[in-house]
Design a protein around this motif. Structure first.
Motif, PDB file in Angstrom:
ATOM      1  N   CYS A 195     -15.086 -15.754  -2.435  1.00  0.00           N
ATOM      2  CA  CYS A 195     -13.999 -15.711  -3.636  1.00  0.00           C
ATOM      3  C   CYS A 195     -14.260 -14.491  -4.297  1.00  0.00           C
ATOM      4  N   CYS A 211     -12.207 -19.317  -5.524  1.00  0.00           N
ATOM      5  CA  CYS A 211     -12.823 -20.529  -5.253  1.00  0.00           C
ATOM      6  C   CYS A 211     -12.658 -21.610  -6.087  1.00  0.00           C
ATOM      7  N   CYS A 229     -16.233 -14.712  -7.799  1.00  0.00           N
ATOM      8  CA  CYS A 229     -17.818 -14.727  -8.011  1.00  0.00           C
ATOM      9  C   CYS A 229     -18.495 -14.620  -6.538  1.00  0.00           C
ATOM     10  N   CYS A 237     -14.382 -21.579  -9.801  1.00  0.00           N
ATOM     11  CA  CYS A 237     -13.798 -20.433 -10.514  1.00  0.00           C
ATOM     12  C   CYS A 237     -12.317 -21.144 -11.113  1.00  0.00           C
TER      13      CYS A 237
HETATM   14 ZN   LIG Z   1     -15.701 -18.123  -7.502  1.00  0.00          ZN
END
Ligand SMILES: [Zn+2]
Length: 189
Positions: free
Chosen positions: A48, A60, A51, A63
């Motif tokens: 991602c 992701c 993150c 998120c």
């Molecule tokens: Zn993420």
């Protein structure tokens, strides 16, 4: 095949041998499915961009989820820690995966980890709390202190309480222990 299997974490020579013999006994179609699944996962799954948790998409699911509190970020070493914490169903904030811990012996310094993107995230977004959830090993401690000092000027920094055994690994802790560790988190000093 045994040599290759031995590279996997937690697989010693005996386990590698047992796995290899098991694989040889299975029908060829089954082995092809397994091999293709490995290659497909490697091709499709990346990190991602926000993150650094494993993700098939650029951003992701966690998120992207609008129901999760973006003002709380839990910092972990690896994606398996995120998976372990998600199993508790207690945590409703977001995550940040460092990609490891500081370990001079292995040549891993802060610049090899996703620490700078974390500092950027915390300083730019209105983050109310960062929870550091690293294993209580020497390397985990070093990383907690380093990251905590960096983030303190921007936000409240807490660390999970250990109920976890010292030297133990976060990913092997059971859900109850992890839930208690999260609930009992303490402000970073
Ligand atoms: Zn993420």
């Amino acid at each position: 095949m045994i040599e290759q299997l031995r590279h996997l974490p937690g697989v010693g020579p005996k386990t590698a041998q047992r796995l290899a013999l098991h694989i040889l006994k299975r029908p060829e179609t089954e082995i092809r499915t397994l091999a293709n699944a490995l290659i497909e996962a490697k091709e499709k799954v990346g990190l991602c961009q926000v993150c650094f948790h494993i993700s098939a998409d650029p951003i992701c699911e966690i998120c992207r989820n609008p129901h999760r509190d973006f003002q709380v970020i839990c910092v972990t070493a690896d994606s398996c820690d995120v998976i372990a914490l998600e199993k508790t169903r207690e945590y409703k904030g977001k995550y940040h995966v460092l990609g490891g811990v500081i370990s001079p012996m292995d040549g891993i310094g802060p610049e090899q980890l996703y620490i700078q993107p974390l500092v950027r995230r915390v300083s730019q977004d209105k983050v109310k709390e960062v929870i550091i959830a690293l294993s209580p090993t020497v390397e985990g401690e070093t990383t907690t202190l380093y990251v905590g000092q960096l983030l303190k000027p921007f936000t409240k920094v807490t660390r999970i309480a250990f109920g976890l055994p010292i030297g133990g690994d976060l990913e092997y802790a059971d859900e109850m222990t992890l839930t208690r560790a999260l609930e009992g988190r303490q402000e970073f000093k």
